[in-house]
Design a protein around this motif. Structure first.
Motif, PDB file in Angstrom:
ATOM      1  N   LEU A  93       0.833  -1.203   0.000  1.00 43.53           N
ATOM      2  CA  LEU A  93       0.000   0.000   0.000  1.00 43.53           C
ATOM      3  C   LEU A  93       0.867   1.251   0.000  1.00 43.53           C
ATOM      4  CD1 LEU A  93      -2.725   1.414   0.171  1.00 43.53           C
ATOM      5  CD2 LEU A  93      -2.656   1.102   2.655  1.00 43.53           C
ATOM      6  N   LEU A  94       1.931   1.255   0.793  1.00 43.79           N
ATOM      7  CA  LEU A  94       2.818   2.417   0.834  1.00 43.79           C
ATOM      8  C   LEU A  94       3.514   2.630  -0.501  1.00 43.79           C
ATOM      9  CD1 LEU A  94       4.425   1.974   4.378  1.00 43.79           C
ATOM     10  CD2 LEU A  94       2.596   3.532   3.694  1.00 43.79           C
ATOM     11  N   ASN A  95       3.901   1.548  -1.166  1.00 45.75           N
ATOM     12  CA  ASN A  95       4.527   1.669  -2.492  1.00 45.75           C
ATOM     13  C   ASN A  95       3.559   2.265  -3.501  1.00 45.75           C
ATOM     14  OD1 ASN A  95       6.969   0.567  -1.634  1.00 45.75           O
ATOM     15  ND2 ASN A  95       6.327  -1.526  -2.075  1.00 45.75           N
ATOM     16  N   GLN A  96       2.305   1.819  -3.438  1.00 45.21           N
ATOM     17  CA  GLN A  96       1.301   2.360  -4.357  1.00 45.21           C
ATOM     18  C   GLN A  96       1.034   3.836  -4.070  1.00 45.21           C
ATOM     19  OE1 GLN A  96      -2.220  -0.280  -4.594  1.00 45.21           O
ATOM     20  NE2 GLN A  96      -0.899  -1.903  -3.840  1.00 45.21           N
ATOM     21  N   LEU A  97       0.945   4.199  -2.798  1.00 43.85           N
ATOM     22  CA  LEU A  97       0.696   5.594  -2.451  1.00 43.85           C
ATOM     23  C   LEU A  97       1.874   6.484  -2.835  1.00 43.85           C
ATOM     24  CD1 LEU A  97      -1.008   5.208   1.052  1.00 43.85           C
ATOM     25  CD2 LEU A  97      -2.095   5.748  -1.136  1.00 43.85           C
ATOM     26  N   SER A  98       3.093   5.963  -2.731  1.00 41.04           N
ATOM     27  CA  SER A  98       4.258   6.753  -3.128  1.00 41.04           C
ATOM     28  C   SER A  98       4.233   7.040  -4.626  1.00 41.04           C
ATOM     29  CB  SER A  98       5.554   6.030  -2.742  1.00 41.04           C
ATOM     30  OG  SER A  98       5.708   4.837  -3.482  1.00 41.04           O
ATOM     31  N   GLN A  99       3.858   6.030  -5.424  1.00 37.37           N
ATOM     32  CA  GLN A  99       3.729   6.267  -6.863  1.00 37.37           C
ATOM     33  C   GLN A  99       2.631   7.283  -7.141  1.00 37.37           C
ATOM     34  OE1 GLN A  99       3.911   2.859  -9.580  1.00 37.37           O
ATOM     35  NE2 GLN A  99       4.439   1.565  -7.849  1.00 37.37           N
ATOM     36  N   LEU A 100       1.545   7.196  -6.381  1.00 31.78           N
ATOM     37  CA  LEU A 100       0.448   8.150  -6.550  1.00 31.78           C
ATOM     38  C   LEU A 100       0.927   9.576  -6.297  1.00 31.78           C
ATOM     39  CD1 LEU A 100      -2.542   8.979  -6.779  1.00 31.78           C
ATOM     40  CD2 LEU A 100      -2.787   8.399  -4.362  1.00 31.78           C
ATOM     41  N   LEU A 101       1.682   9.782  -5.234  1.00 36.59           N
ATOM     42  CA  LEU A 101       2.167  11.123  -4.916  1.00 36.59           C
ATOM     43  C   LEU A 101       3.110  11.646  -5.992  1.00 36.59           C
ATOM     44  CD1 LEU A 101       2.839  10.727  -1.079  1.00 36.59           C
ATOM     45  CD2 LEU A 101       0.952  11.929  -2.181  1.00 36.59           C
ATOM     46  N   ILE A 102       3.989  10.788  -6.483  1.00 33.97           N
ATOM     47  CA  ILE A 102       4.953  11.206  -7.505  1.00 33.97           C
ATOM     48  C   ILE A 102       4.235  11.606  -8.791  1.00 33.97           C
ATOM     49  CG2 ILE A 102       6.825  10.417  -9.001  1.00 33.97           C
ATOM     50  CD1 ILE A 102       7.728   8.622  -6.650  1.00 33.97           C
ATOM     51  N   TYR A 103       3.339  10.732  -9.270  1.00 28.81           N
ATOM     52  CA  TYR A 103       2.647  11.019 -10.525  1.00 28.81           C
ATOM     53  C   TYR A 103       1.694  12.210 -10.381  1.00 28.81           C
ATOM     54  CZ  TYR A 103       4.454   6.688 -12.517  1.00 28.81           C
ATOM     55  OH  TYR A 103       5.276   5.705 -12.992  1.00 28.81           O
ATOM     56  N   THR A 104       1.078  12.351  -9.206  1.00 27.84           N
ATOM     57  CA  THR A 104       0.205  13.506  -8.984  1.00 27.84           C
ATOM     58  C   THR A 104       1.005  14.799  -9.057  1.00 27.84           C
ATOM     59  OG1 THR A 104      -1.296  12.210  -7.594  1.00 27.84           O
ATOM     60  CG2 THR A 104      -1.403  14.592  -7.391  1.00 27.84           C
ATOM     61  N   TYR A 105       2.168  14.810  -8.444  1.00 25.68           N
ATOM     62  CA  TYR A 105       3.005  16.001  -8.476  1.00 25.68           C
ATOM     63  C   TYR A 105       3.448  16.329  -9.907  1.00 25.68           C
ATOM     64  CZ  TYR A 105       7.098  18.988  -7.926  1.00 25.68           C
ATOM     65  OH  TYR A 105       8.015  20.007  -8.045  1.00 25.68           O
ATOM     66  N   VAL A 106       3.931  15.317 -10.633  1.00 26.49           N
ATOM     67  CA  VAL A 106       4.470  15.560 -11.968  1.00 26.49           C
ATOM     68  C   VAL A 106       3.376  15.976 -12.943  1.00 26.49           C
ATOM     69  CG1 VAL A 106       5.592  14.474 -13.957  1.00 26.49           C
ATOM     70  CG2 VAL A 106       6.437  14.023 -11.642  1.00 26.49           C
ATOM     71  N   PHE A 107       2.265  15.223 -12.967  1.00 27.13           N
ATOM     72  CA  PHE A 107       1.267  15.449 -14.015  1.00 27.13           C
ATOM     73  C   PHE A 107       0.219  16.495 -13.627  1.00 27.13           C
ATOM     74  CE2 PHE A 107       3.061  11.384 -15.166  1.00 27.13           C
ATOM     75  CZ  PHE A 107       3.122  11.460 -16.553  1.00 27.13           C
ATOM     76  N   SER A 108      -0.086  16.629 -12.348  1.00 24.74           N
ATOM     77  CA  SER A 108      -1.117  17.576 -11.955  1.00 24.74           C
ATOM     78  C   SER A 108      -0.548  18.942 -11.592  1.00 24.74           C
ATOM     79  CB  SER A 108      -1.910  17.026 -10.764  1.00 24.74           C
ATOM     80  OG  SER A 108      -2.885  17.949 -10.333  1.00 24.74           O
ATOM     81  N   ILE A 109       0.567  18.967 -10.885  1.00 18.88           N
ATOM     82  CA  ILE A 109       1.113  20.233 -10.408  1.00 18.88           C
ATOM     83  C   ILE A 109       2.119  20.819 -11.402  1.00 18.88           C
ATOM     84  CG2 ILE A 109       2.430  21.333  -8.558  1.00 18.88           C
ATOM     85  CD1 ILE A 109       1.218  19.285  -6.644  1.00 18.88           C
ATOM     86  N   VAL A 110       3.048  19.976 -11.898  1.00 23.47           N
ATOM     87  CA  VAL A 110       4.077  20.481 -12.810  1.00 23.47           C
ATOM     88  C   VAL A 110       3.533  20.636 -14.231  1.00 23.47           C
ATOM     89  CG1 VAL A 110       6.354  20.047 -13.787  1.00 23.47           C
ATOM     90  CG2 VAL A 110       5.899  19.484 -11.390  1.00 23.47           C
ATOM     91  N   LEU A 111       2.999  19.552 -14.803  1.00 24.07           N
ATOM     92  CA  LEU A 111       2.516  19.592 -16.183  1.00 24.07           C
ATOM     93  C   LEU A 111       1.091  20.117 -16.297  1.00 24.07           C
ATOM     94  CD1 LEU A 111       3.931  16.178 -17.483  1.00 24.07           C
ATOM     95  CD2 LEU A 111       4.931  18.463 -17.712  1.00 24.07           C
ATOM     96  N   LYS A 112       0.380  20.186 -15.167  1.00 22.72           N
ATOM     97  CA  LYS A 112      -0.986  20.740 -15.114  1.00 22.72           C
ATOM     98  C   LYS A 112      -1.929  20.043 -16.101  1.00 22.72           C
ATOM     99  CE  LYS A 112       0.618  25.273 -13.578  1.00 22.72           C
ATOM    100  NZ  LYS A 112       0.320  24.988 -12.161  1.00 22.72           N
ATOM    101  N   VAL A 113      -1.905  18.712 -16.082  1.00 18.21           N
ATOM    102  CA  VAL A 113      -2.828  17.922 -16.897  1.00 18.21           C
ATOM    103  C   VAL A 113      -4.233  18.088 -16.336  1.00 18.21           C
ATOM    104  CG1 VAL A 113      -3.438  15.593 -17.669  1.00 18.21           C
ATOM    105  CG2 VAL A 113      -1.037  16.272 -17.500  1.00 18.21           C
ATOM    106  N   LYS A 114      -5.204  18.380 -17.203  1.00 19.95           N
ATOM    107  CA  LYS A 114      -6.572  18.628 -16.773  1.00 19.95           C
ATOM    108  C   LYS A 114      -7.374  17.334 -16.774  1.00 19.95           C
ATOM    109  CE  LYS A 114      -6.090  23.049 -16.239  1.00 19.95           C
ATOM    110  NZ  LYS A 114      -6.151  23.660 -14.897  1.00 19.95           N
ATOM    111  N   LEU A 115      -8.218  17.194 -15.750  1.00 16.02           N
ATOM    112  CA  LEU A 115      -9.077  16.018 -15.648  1.00 16.02           C
ATOM    113  C   LEU A 115     -10.169  16.044 -16.701  1.00 16.02           C
ATOM    114  CD1 LEU A 115      -9.868  15.383 -11.872  1.00 16.02           C
ATOM    115  CD2 LEU A 115      -8.955  13.743 -13.491  1.00 16.02           C
TER     116      LEU A 115
END
Length: 281
Positions: free
Chosen positions: A51-73
């Motif tokens: 679960l921690l491994n999955q959540l860590s990937q979630l945080l990384i991808y959320t930061y890169v694609f949502s905050i940095v690249l600003k991908v829209k839902l």
């Protein structure tokens, strides 16, 4: 005539169901449990690590694609913020993590168990299923976390969640079929696991997991959905968990057909190669 009748009676006396089916299912359950216990034996957090491994990937991808690249839902009925993007992203990541973990680990399941391979009475057909089911069970921890977060944030749990077991059938058929192929051919060609790693890296970015499917160019969109079962499975997770409506019925049907074909080819190839395992290993 008597010999024909005797052969006919012997034919009808053959059981339609494998008499060892119960034994094999119990053995498979034991092997999967041992696999899960052995992975994190001695660690403090134990089986919470997946679960921690999955959540860590979630945080990384959320930061890169949502905050940095600003991908829209896409319009999923969720508010447009990083938290909603995280749930949307996690829903697509769950089947991918289960698929890739089971696939990669299954590629070495035969060569890594020489003692079992050389036992005449051991059912070798169970070996590729062990890492596939273990990875699937580990991903269920993340699934429960996602459903809990969705219920806490929106106070809505869709009735389409009841369709998840049907989606799992497609997912498991695809993963098990490729696992049988990889496990069988790795015995004779040890480059298979490394090749799988390269292929999966390319496969990940050809699957709309970190980005919405509607930004794929139209000339490629049909190709991605009709010939990439994982894309359909990821979108189905989002449909049944987040949207509350299955929007990809046709893609689901095609993915199920492709997954069934891959499973049949995989298990047939594995059975053909199995007699030579002990000689090579």
């Amino acid at each position: 005539m008597k010999s024909v009748a005797r052969r006919g009676s012997q034919f009808y006396q053959q059981p339609l169901i494998d008499p060892q089916l119960g034994f094999k299912l119990n053995l498979l359950q034991t092997l999967v449990r041992r696999e899960l216990e052995g992975r994190y034996k001695g660690s403090v957090l134990g089986n919470l690590w997946p679960l921690l491994n999955q959540l860590s990937q979630l945080l990384i991808y959320t930061y890169v694609f949502s905050i940095v690249l600003k991908v829209k839902l896409p319009t999923d009925g969720l508010p447009e913020n990083s938290f909603s993007f995280g749930m949307w992203l996690f829903a697509g990541l769950l089947p991918w993590i289960a698929f890739t973990s089971g696939f990669i680990q299954a590629s070495n399941c035969v060569v890594g168990q020489p003692n079992l391979v050389k036992k005449v009475v051991f059912p070798l057909g169970l070996l590729p299923l062990v890492p596939v089911l273990a990875a699937f069970i580990e991903s269920s921890l993340g699934l429960m976390a996602l459903i809990f977060l969705l219920g806490m944030s929106t106070s809505i749990l869709h009735s389409t969640l009841l369709l998840l077991p049907l989606v799992w059938v497609t997912q498991l058929l695809l993963t098990a079929g490729l696992a049988y192929l990889a496990a069988g051919f790795t015995v004779f060609l040890r480059d298979i696991p490394q090749t799988i790693g390269v292929v999966l890296n390319l496969w990940f970015y050809m699957t709309p997991i970190c980005y919405p499917a509607n930004i794929i160019p139209e000339q490629w969109r049909d190709f991605i959905f009709w010939f990439n079962p994982v894309a359909a499975i990821a979108e189905l997770y989002r449909d049944v968990i987040l949207v509350g409506e299955v929007q990809h019925w046709a893609e689901w049907g095609v993915a199920s057909i492709i997954s069934t074909i891959i499973f049949c080819v995989g298990i047939w190839s594995y059975r053909k190669l199995r007699p030579a395992f002990a000689d090579v290993i």
